[in-house]
Design an enzyme around this catalytic site. Structure first.
Site, PDB file in Angstrom:
ATOM      1  CE  LYS A  72      -4.213  -1.744   2.141  1.00 56.37           C
ATOM      2  NZ  LYS A  72      -5.307  -1.461   3.077  1.00 56.37           N
ATOM      3  CG  ASP A 108      -8.298   0.784   3.160  1.00 59.54           C
ATOM      4  OD1 ASP A 108      -9.055  -0.075   2.691  1.00 59.54           O
ATOM      5  OD2 ASP A 108      -7.061   0.721   3.076  1.00 59.54           O
TER       6      ASP A 108
END
Ligand code: ATR
Length: 287
Positions: A72, A108
């Site tokens: 990420k 997210d």
């Protein structure tokens, strides 16, 4: 019905490990439910092959890719553009390929907040929020929470300095304070919402709790990012105390829903996505 995509959409998720990812079943259900031709692959990519994979995303015309652990942060250097939230959070979980130009976003945090608002707390404005943890997961959540104009956010973390650094870094976004873990009682006084972003209580350590449940009054909303198990010990004890509880499955579903919407331009069929993940989890449990 309009068919906006002439070629089947190529989608996928990159991670290491990736075998247990629920993203493929969730997104394939979303494609089916929306009548969009396409496929979503689980791509096992080791860190030393990340650059090569991103080149393939561009060349092989993937429309979109999700990014999970451990890529990420590292993936950001290979992209052409980052959204403001991905840049400030310092992590990308969704890549959108706009004709060869790769754009990194982070769904997210906004996925979590959408889930919290739809499933537990319709209004976050003016709420007093306590966040347990100050790691990567906490960053996305806190960034998105700050946009909802809460009264304040108090960070409680095992390593106090990490929480303090985060509170300082984002002091422009909201009223954010950090307290040492041994001042949890003080932090929880008057809290409306308590959110666990740590991995404490996650399978297989299902008997662990990230907070002394005796500190809960019973009127708070208690939320846990963990979705394996679906109800952590923290949530079970909070529920037994009369708290409203919110588990992590919704965050997973809505981070995927935002990604799906960016890639396809159509509203994500959230309930079909949730059902597909639950079906897969239940099938796994009986194997
Ligand atoms: P993630 O991306 O999942 O957030 P991370 O960046 O490693 O992973 O952060 C993990 C978070 O969980 C941190 O807040 C960590 O606390 P520290 O900053 O003190 O390390 C917290 N955490 C993990 N295991 C913990 C434990 N056993 N007890 C308390 N906190 C824990």
């Amino acid at each position: 019905m309009n068919q906006p995509h002439v070629r089947p959409l190529k989608l996928g998720v990159i991670g290491d490990p990736i075998a247990h990812s629920k993203s493929p079943v969730m997104h394939e259900a979303a494609l089916r439910e929306s009548g969009i031709a396409g496929e979503y692959a689980a791509l096992h990519i080791k860190p030393d092959r990340l650059a090569e994979m991103i080149a393939a995303v561009r060349e092989e015309e993937y429309r979109g890719i999700n990014v999970t652990i451990p890529h990420k942060e590292n993936v950001m250097r290979y992209l052409d553009e980052l959204s403001e939230d991905a840049r400030r959070i310092g992590a990308v979980n969704t890549i959108i390929n706009e004709g060869g130009r790769l754009i990194g976003r982070n769904t997210d945090g906004i996925g979590y907040v959408r889930s919290l608002k739809e499933e537990a707390a319709a209004e976050l404005e003016g709420r007093r929020i306590v966040v347990l943890g100050a790691g990567g997961a906490a960053r996305g959540i806190i960034y998105a929470l700050a946009a909802e104009a809460p009264e304040r956010i108090v960070l409680l973390n095992r390593t106090t300095e990490r929480a303090e650094a985060l509170a300082r870094e984002w002091s422009d976004l909201a009223e954010i304070a950090a307290l040492p873990a041994d001042r949890a009682a003080e932090a929880l006084q008057g809290a409306d919402i308590v959110i666990n972003t740590t991995s404490v209580g996650m399978h297989p350590h299902v008997d662990d709790v990230p907070l002394d449940p005796a500190l809960l009054r019973g009127g708070e909303i208690v939320s846990d990012l963990i979705y394996n198990p679906l109800e952590t010990k923290l949530l079970r004890l909070a529920r037994e105390k009369g708290c409203r509880v919110h588990g992590g499955l919704g965050m997973f579903v809505y981070q995927g829903a935002y990604a799906f919407e960016y890639w396809t331009g159509v509203p994500a069929p959230v309930e079909a996505m949730r059902a597909a993940v639950l079906r897969d989890m239940n099938a796994g449990a009986t194997k």
